[in-house]
Motif scaffolding. Structure first.
Motif, short mmCIF file in Angstrom:
data_model
loop_
_atom_site.label_atom_id
_atom_site.label_comp_id
_atom_site.label_asym_id
_atom_site.label_seq_id
_atom_site.Cartn_x
_atom_site.Cartn_y
_atom_site.Cartn_z
N UNK A 9 39.10 52.89 55.32
CA UNK A 9 39.40 51.55 56.04
C UNK A 9 39.24 50.69 54.93
N UNK A 10 39.22 50.87 53.88
CA UNK A 10 39.39 49.72 52.51
C UNK A 10 40.25 48.72 52.89
N UNK A 11 40.01 47.64 52.47
CA UNK A 11 40.98 46.40 52.61
C UNK A 11 41.84 46.28 51.29
N UNK A 12 41.25 46.80 50.20
CA UNK A 12 41.87 46.89 49.00
C UNK A 12 41.70 48.36 48.07
N UNK A 13 42.69 48.86 47.53
CA UNK A 13 42.50 50.13 46.78
C UNK A 13 43.06 49.78 45.50
N UNK A 14 42.30 50.28 44.64
CA UNK A 14 42.72 50.47 43.33
C UNK A 14 42.62 51.53 42.54
N UNK A 15 42.57 51.65 41.25
CA UNK A 15 42.65 53.04 40.59
C UNK A 15 42.27 52.64 39.05
N UNK A 16 41.48 53.55 38.71
CA UNK A 16 40.95 53.51 37.19
C UNK A 16 40.13 52.32 37.06
N UNK A 17 40.75 51.33 36.21
CA UNK A 17 40.26 49.84 35.83
C UNK A 17 40.16 48.84 36.87
N UNK A 18 41.33 49.28 37.88
CA UNK A 18 41.11 48.24 38.93
C UNK A 18 40.60 48.78 40.47
N UNK A 19 39.79 49.55 40.19
CA UNK A 19 39.12 50.39 41.26
C UNK A 19 37.95 49.55 41.88
N UNK A 20 37.37 48.73 40.89
CA UNK A 20 36.31 47.80 41.48
C UNK A 20 36.21 46.46 40.95
N UNK A 21 37.23 45.96 41.35
CA UNK A 21 37.46 44.51 40.87
C UNK A 21 36.82 43.49 41.72
N UNK A 22 36.04 42.37 41.01
CA UNK A 22 35.58 41.42 41.89
C UNK A 22 35.99 39.93 41.26
N UNK A 23 37.22 39.63 42.01
CA UNK A 23 38.09 38.31 41.35
C UNK A 23 37.15 37.35 41.76
N UNK A 24 36.79 36.46 40.86
CA UNK A 24 36.50 34.99 41.10
C UNK A 24 37.22 34.00 40.70
N UNK A 25 37.44 32.89 41.24
CA UNK A 25 38.36 31.56 41.06
C UNK A 25 37.59 30.40 41.27
N UNK A 26 37.30 29.81 40.52
CA UNK A 26 36.57 28.48 40.76
C UNK A 26 35.20 28.64 41.28
N UNK A 27 34.53 29.77 40.84
CA UNK A 27 33.30 30.06 41.22
C UNK A 27 33.14 30.89 42.78
#
Length: 99
Positions: free
Chosen positions: A50-68
């Motif tokens: 039920x994940x909202x985002x699916x990555x692979x390898x280096x993108x599997x666990x991204x936490x993107x932050x913009x302007x804090x």
């Protein structure tokens, strides 16, 4: 933004976050994740999570932050500012010669 805009509908939106993958595009120097491994892993997860985002390898666990702020917070704020109009749908009544 689409996932948050459609959150109160029957649509499920899943973001695929691919890393560089090995393809035949560009030069012949191999780099990135093996394409078949990426596809096998990602497409299996599409049907089993039920994940909202699916990555692979280096993108599997991204936490993107913009302007804090986490990007999910920014997406939600944008969707709240621009809501999708909802409507009542009439039940489908097939024409007489439909079947």
């Amino acid at each position: 933004v689409l996932r948050y805009s459609l959150a109160h509908t029957g649509c499920r939106v899943v973001e695929l976050v691919p890393p560089a993958v090995q393809t035949t595009l560009g030069d012949a120097t191999p780099h990135g994740a093996p394409l078949n491994d990426f596809c096998d892993t990602v497409f299996a997860r599409l049907t089993t999570t039920e994940a909202e985002s699916i990555g692979y390898g280096p993108t599997a666990h991204l936490d993107t932050v913009i302007a804090g702020q986490p990007i999910e917070s920014l997406f939600r704020q944008s969707a709240d500012r621009n809501p999708i109009p909802m409507y009542e749908q009439e039940p489908f009544t097939p024409p007489q010669d439909y079947y």
